[in-house]
Design a protein around this motif. Sequence first.
Motif, PDB file in Angstrom:
ATOM      1  N   ALA A  67       0.759  -1.124  -0.067  1.00 13.03           N
ATOM      2  CA  ALA A  67       0.049  -0.076   0.084  1.00 13.03           C
ATOM      3  C   ALA A  67       0.694   1.395   0.061  1.00 13.03           C
ATOM      4  CB  ALA A  67      -0.810  -0.182   1.111  1.00 13.03           C
ATOM      5  N   ALA A  68       1.947   1.135   0.786  1.00 12.41           N
ATOM      6  CA  ALA A  68       2.902   2.322   0.659  1.00 12.41           C
ATOM      7  C   ALA A  68       3.532   2.404  -0.624  1.00 12.41           C
ATOM      8  CB  ALA A  68       4.003   2.330   1.792  1.00 12.41           C
ATOM      9  N   GLN A  69       3.995   1.364  -1.178  1.00 14.22           N
ATOM     10  CA  GLN A  69       4.591   1.531  -2.693  1.00 14.22           C
ATOM     11  C   GLN A  69       3.433   2.180  -3.560  1.00 14.22           C
ATOM     12  OE1 GLN A  69       5.694  -2.491  -3.239  1.00 14.22           O
ATOM     13  NE2 GLN A  69       7.550  -2.476  -2.134  1.00 14.22           N
ATOM     14  N   ILE A  70       2.182   1.661  -3.622  1.00 15.96           N
ATOM     15  CA  ILE A  70       1.414   2.374  -4.227  1.00 15.96           C
ATOM     16  C   ILE A  70       1.042   3.905  -3.993  1.00 15.96           C
ATOM     17  CG2 ILE A  70      -1.260   2.319  -4.931  1.00 15.96           C
ATOM     18  CD1 ILE A  70      -0.956  -0.762  -4.647  1.00 15.96           C
ATOM     19  N   ALA A  71       0.940   4.076  -2.898  1.00 21.68           N
ATOM     20  CA  ALA A  71       0.643   5.500  -2.479  1.00 21.68           C
ATOM     21  C   ALA A  71       2.000   6.356  -2.746  1.00 21.68           C
ATOM     22  CB  ALA A  71       0.751   5.576  -0.869  1.00 21.68           C
ATOM     23  N   ASN A  72       3.184   5.903  -2.786  1.00 21.10           N
ATOM     24  CA  ASN A  72       4.412   6.639  -3.117  1.00 21.10           C
ATOM     25  C   ASN A  72       4.549   6.818  -4.514  1.00 21.10           C
ATOM     26  OD1 ASN A  72       5.531   7.154  -0.772  1.00 21.10           O
ATOM     27  ND2 ASN A  72       6.842   5.532  -0.882  1.00 21.10           N
ATOM     28  N   ALA A  73       3.857   5.727  -5.579  1.00 23.76           N
ATOM     29  CA  ALA A  73       3.956   6.028  -7.120  1.00 23.76           C
ATOM     30  C   ALA A  73       2.790   6.967  -7.453  1.00 23.76           C
ATOM     31  CB  ALA A  73       3.466   4.373  -7.527  1.00 23.76           C
ATOM     32  N   THR A  74       1.559   7.096  -6.735  1.00 24.35           N
ATOM     33  CA  THR A  74       0.906   8.176  -6.854  1.00 24.35           C
ATOM     34  C   THR A  74       1.479   9.530  -6.535  1.00 24.35           C
ATOM     35  OG1 THR A  74      -1.084   6.679  -6.481  1.00 24.35           O
ATOM     36  CG2 THR A  74      -1.560   8.860  -6.343  1.00 24.35           C
ATOM     37  N   ALA A  75       2.205   9.692  -5.369  1.00 23.43           N
ATOM     38  CA  ALA A  75       2.328  10.538  -4.808  1.00 23.43           C
ATOM     39  C   ALA A  75       3.622  11.332  -5.980  1.00 23.43           C
ATOM     40  CB  ALA A  75       3.277  10.729  -3.647  1.00 23.43           C
ATOM     41  N   GLU A  76       4.607  10.516  -6.344  1.00 23.15           N
ATOM     42  CA  GLU A  76       5.628  10.889  -7.413  1.00 23.15           C
ATOM     43  C   GLU A  76       4.773  11.453  -8.666  1.00 23.15           C
ATOM     44  OE1 GLU A  76       9.824   9.055  -8.556  1.00 23.15           O
ATOM     45  OE2 GLU A  76       8.122   7.566  -8.476  1.00 23.15           O
ATOM     46  N   ALA A  77       3.883  10.715  -9.004  1.00 26.36           N
ATOM     47  CA  ALA A  77       3.194  11.074 -10.290  1.00 26.36           C
ATOM     48  C   ALA A  77       2.599  12.437 -10.263  1.00 26.36           C
ATOM     49  CB  ALA A  77       2.100  10.242 -10.680  1.00 26.36           C
ATOM     50  N   GLU A  78       2.231  12.768  -8.950  1.00 29.12           N
ATOM     51  CA  GLU A  78       1.538  14.179  -8.658  1.00 29.12           C
ATOM     52  C   GLU A  78       2.686  15.258  -8.352  1.00 29.12           C
ATOM     53  OE1 GLU A  78      -1.301  13.060  -5.951  1.00 29.12           O
ATOM     54  OE2 GLU A  78      -2.565  12.111  -7.274  1.00 29.12           O
ATOM     55  N   GLY A  79       3.733  14.770  -8.262  1.00 27.03           N
ATOM     56  CA  GLY A  79       4.809  15.859  -7.958  1.00 27.03           C
ATOM     57  C   GLY A  79       5.174  15.939  -6.491  1.00 27.03           C
TER      58      GLY A  79
END
Length: 512
Positions: A84-96
């Motif tokens: 879940a943390a990996q998915i959350a980080n991928a979303t955060a990185e895509a959103e800057g």
Amino acid sequence: MATATADQTAESVPVDTDEENLTAVLLDPDTIVRDEFNAREHDTEPDADLINSVKAVGVQDPVSVRPRPDGTYGAFKGWRRTQAAQIANATAEAEGHAKQQIKAYVRADLVGRDAWTQFLSLIENHQRQGMSPKDTLKAAELSLIGMDEVEQKKAARALGLKRGTGRRLGRAQQLDDATLRRASAGGMDLEQIAQLAEVEDVPRAQDRLLKALARDEAEEGGGRGHWDQELALLKAEQDDRTARKEAVAALEKADIPLLPTQLAYGEKDTARPLSELTTPLGRPLDEDNHKGCPGHSARLDDENQAVWYCADPAEYGHKVRPKPKLTKTAEDEEKAAERARTTACNRAWKAAAGPRKEFVTRLVRSSKALPEDGWRFALGVLLDLPPFYGKWAQRQEAEDVASFLGVKLPESPFERARLSDLVTLSKARTAHVLFAHVAAVFERDMREPKGWNDARMQVRFLWEDPTPQQAAYLLLLEKLGQDDKGSYRLSEVEEQAVAPHRADDAEGEPPA
């Protein structure tokens, strides 16, 4: 790790106290992979609720990981949270947005300790919702197999398992998913699921065990008295079914047909037992002189013993012994029903000895003081010396006493050893040893369901006519079991046996 004492419950055994002394460190979730010995194999992906929670507030509870040779870490507890943390980080990185790190206990002490790692993962996942019963069974079996003896004992206590149950968990995994789900939903623990797997081939085994479990949970004190008795009955029925299969297989191997016990409507039963037949010259027929007949066949009696028949005496030239033709009466049907009842009660009486002996074993091996009722009863028997005690003493049988006390006797019948030399004697254990001794006397006296009534000079069945001493012994064990949170209860057939003696107790006349 802290050492668990023998009387701790499964819930109170500390299995992972090392993490209490560790400080969680921050790791990049992308450096964490699933540990090969993570117990959860199904439903390993995080659900939407978990992902949204981690996106909002991060991972609150630290995960547990082991260092891997390639520099990554294997998550054996918290892999779904890590994903879940990996998915959350991928979303955060895509959103800057900045990526978040995850708190983790790094367990370098578990490198190379795969079995214990899998066990700790099992405990973690079993306490959280979503892990399937089959995953739980598989992880428990594999982790226990890979442990040394010390870790096995500690892990078994934490899981609420008896010694040796780990070896039976493999069979429990063969239960179908529906059976496992129902067993788990009904409140069965790992130990009970493993026991269910041993008797599942007996009709309605799961229904009967669930009903027994519900009775235990409904009664004050809990315990597993009803469960143990029902399990013993199921094992006795299973043994009977096995004996019948073996008897049928032996007949098949000898090419002897097994006659059906029930025929289709309108079909005539031409078979006759050899005891009713003779040769044309009047010679009685038996197995030996009838083997060459094409009609040689058999039926199995209630004890699974072969009763020899001829399938069609008229066809094969045999004569029926002359006797008056009897019409089946209501009395005949009553006798048949009584024979069936006797067979069932005899089987139940023998089965009840198992839970009874297990309870006595727990009593005499316990580190707690033997209850006063127990040692007073034992002293009374030793002082009064009833006749059956003398018969037991003359046989010089030590097996039951040794079994109760956990003493190993010499395997060779020619090697003799005195129990007094093998048993650890101490002032604190004196009452336990005396009770084991007296219990062995009673168990030998009650081993067979048939006894002898000296007053009436006739055979009696213990399940309907026990001696006053036998009834007193059963009532004592019942009381001790009730006092021990319901850990032992009388079986139905034992309840039937002691019922008249309860009336004596109520009138203030204890059994002599």
